[in-house]
Motif scaffolding. Structure first.
Motif, PDB file in Angstrom:
ATOM      1  N   SER A 155      70.936  97.406  20.368  1.00 52.14           N
ATOM      2  CA  SER A 155      69.899  98.157  19.670  1.00 52.14           C
ATOM      3  C   SER A 155      70.076  98.001  18.166  1.00 52.14           C
ATOM      4  O   SER A 155      71.196  97.936  17.655  1.00 52.14           O
ATOM      5  CB  SER A 155      69.937  99.635  20.059  1.00 52.14           C
ATOM      6  OG  SER A 155      71.175 100.214  19.694  1.00 52.14           O
ATOM      7  N   TYR A 159      64.825  99.498  17.832  1.00 50.22           N
ATOM      8  CA  TYR A 159      64.476  98.681  18.998  1.00 50.22           C
ATOM      9  C   TYR A 159      65.714  98.488  19.857  1.00 50.22           C
ATOM     10  O   TYR A 159      66.825  98.425  19.354  1.00 50.22           O
ATOM     11  CB  TYR A 159      63.934  97.321  18.558  1.00 50.22           C
ATOM     12  CG  TYR A 159      62.661  97.429  17.763  1.00 50.22           C
ATOM     13  CD1 TYR A 159      61.432  97.532  18.404  1.00 50.22           C
ATOM     14  CD2 TYR A 159      62.699  97.452  16.376  1.00 50.22           C
ATOM     15  CE1 TYR A 159      60.255  97.648  17.679  1.00 50.22           C
ATOM     16  CE2 TYR A 159      61.531  97.571  15.639  1.00 50.22           C
ATOM     17  CZ  TYR A 159      60.310  97.670  16.300  1.00 50.22           C
ATOM     18  OH  TYR A 159      59.158  97.792  15.578  1.00 50.22           O
ATOM     19  N   ARG A 160      65.476  98.370  21.162  1.00 49.32           N
ATOM     20  CA  ARG A 160      66.598  98.167  22.064  1.00 49.32           C
ATOM     21  C   ARG A 160      66.167  97.304  23.228  1.00 49.32           C
ATOM     22  O   ARG A 160      64.980  97.190  23.515  1.00 49.32           O
ATOM     23  CB  ARG A 160      67.171  99.481  22.555  1.00 49.32           C
ATOM     24  CG  ARG A 160      66.272 100.288  23.448  1.00 49.32           C
ATOM     25  CD  ARG A 160      66.899 101.601  23.938  1.00 49.32           C
ATOM     26  NE  ARG A 160      67.584 102.312  22.897  1.00 49.32           N
ATOM     27  CZ  ARG A 160      68.904 102.588  22.894  1.00 49.32           C
ATOM     28  NH1 ARG A 160      69.660 102.245  23.889  1.00 49.32           N
ATOM     29  NH2 ARG A 160      69.463 103.232  21.902  1.00 49.32           N
TER      30      ARG A 160
END
Length: 178
Positions: A155, A159-160
């Protein structure tokens, strides 16, 4: 030779061989390979990955404040590999192999990785055909989560997703994480 001196020389030779093994050389007979080695201070595995806790960290030629500073790491969260320990000092190297001795207070056990492919696609699941959740630029430092045999959860920037382990620096190829 007296017992104390012989014991010191055996310890120094073992530390040198483990260090050599950590840099791609062969360990001497009777000395554990780098993957089996343990740090004499922490009893944690050597080599192992950590990250920079501080925004800046002096990298010295030896394990003390009297040793010359060769350069300064200036990236908080940057993944580093510890290859040796001495008192409060850890010998580290970065992705390019550059390194030296850093005080342990500048390091964190929080795991991060460096993205090694430009516009690396990060997926919703650890599958080649899973939906893409993001694309990370080369050089992004991402927090490391779970790792399976070939994939790791990462991440960064809100975002991941899952990325192929081979595209990340800061995690061992055989490392599994829950």
């Amino acid at each position: 030779m007296n017992t104390t001196k012989a014991s010191f020389l055996r310890s120094a030779l073992a530390a040198f061989c483990v260090t050599l093994a950590g840099f791609g050389g062969a360990a001497a007979p009777g000395v554990a390979e780098a993957k089996e080695a343990r740090g004499p201070v922490t009893n944690l595995p050597l080599p192992r990955f950590v990250s920079m806790k501080a925004a800046e960290g002096n990298v010295r030629r030896g394990p003390s404040l009297t040793h010359k500073i060769d350069w300064v790491f200036k990236r908080r969260g940057m993944p580093l590999e510890i290859t040796a320990e001495y008192g409060h000092w850890r010998r580290v190297r970065d992705r390019d192999g550059a390194g030296g001795w850093v005080h342990y207070a500048l390091l964190s056990g929080a795991r991060t990785v460096l993205v090694e492919e430009d516009m690396l696609t990060v997926r919703a699941r650890p599958e080649v055909n899973a939906p893409v959740t993001a694309a990370f630029e080369m050089g992004v430092v991402a927090r490391l989560g779970k790792c399976h045999l070939d994939w790791c959860s990462i991440s960064a920037g809100g975002y991941r997703g899952w990325a192929p382990k081979e595209k990340l620096w800061g995690v061992a190829p055989d490392e599994l994480r829950d």
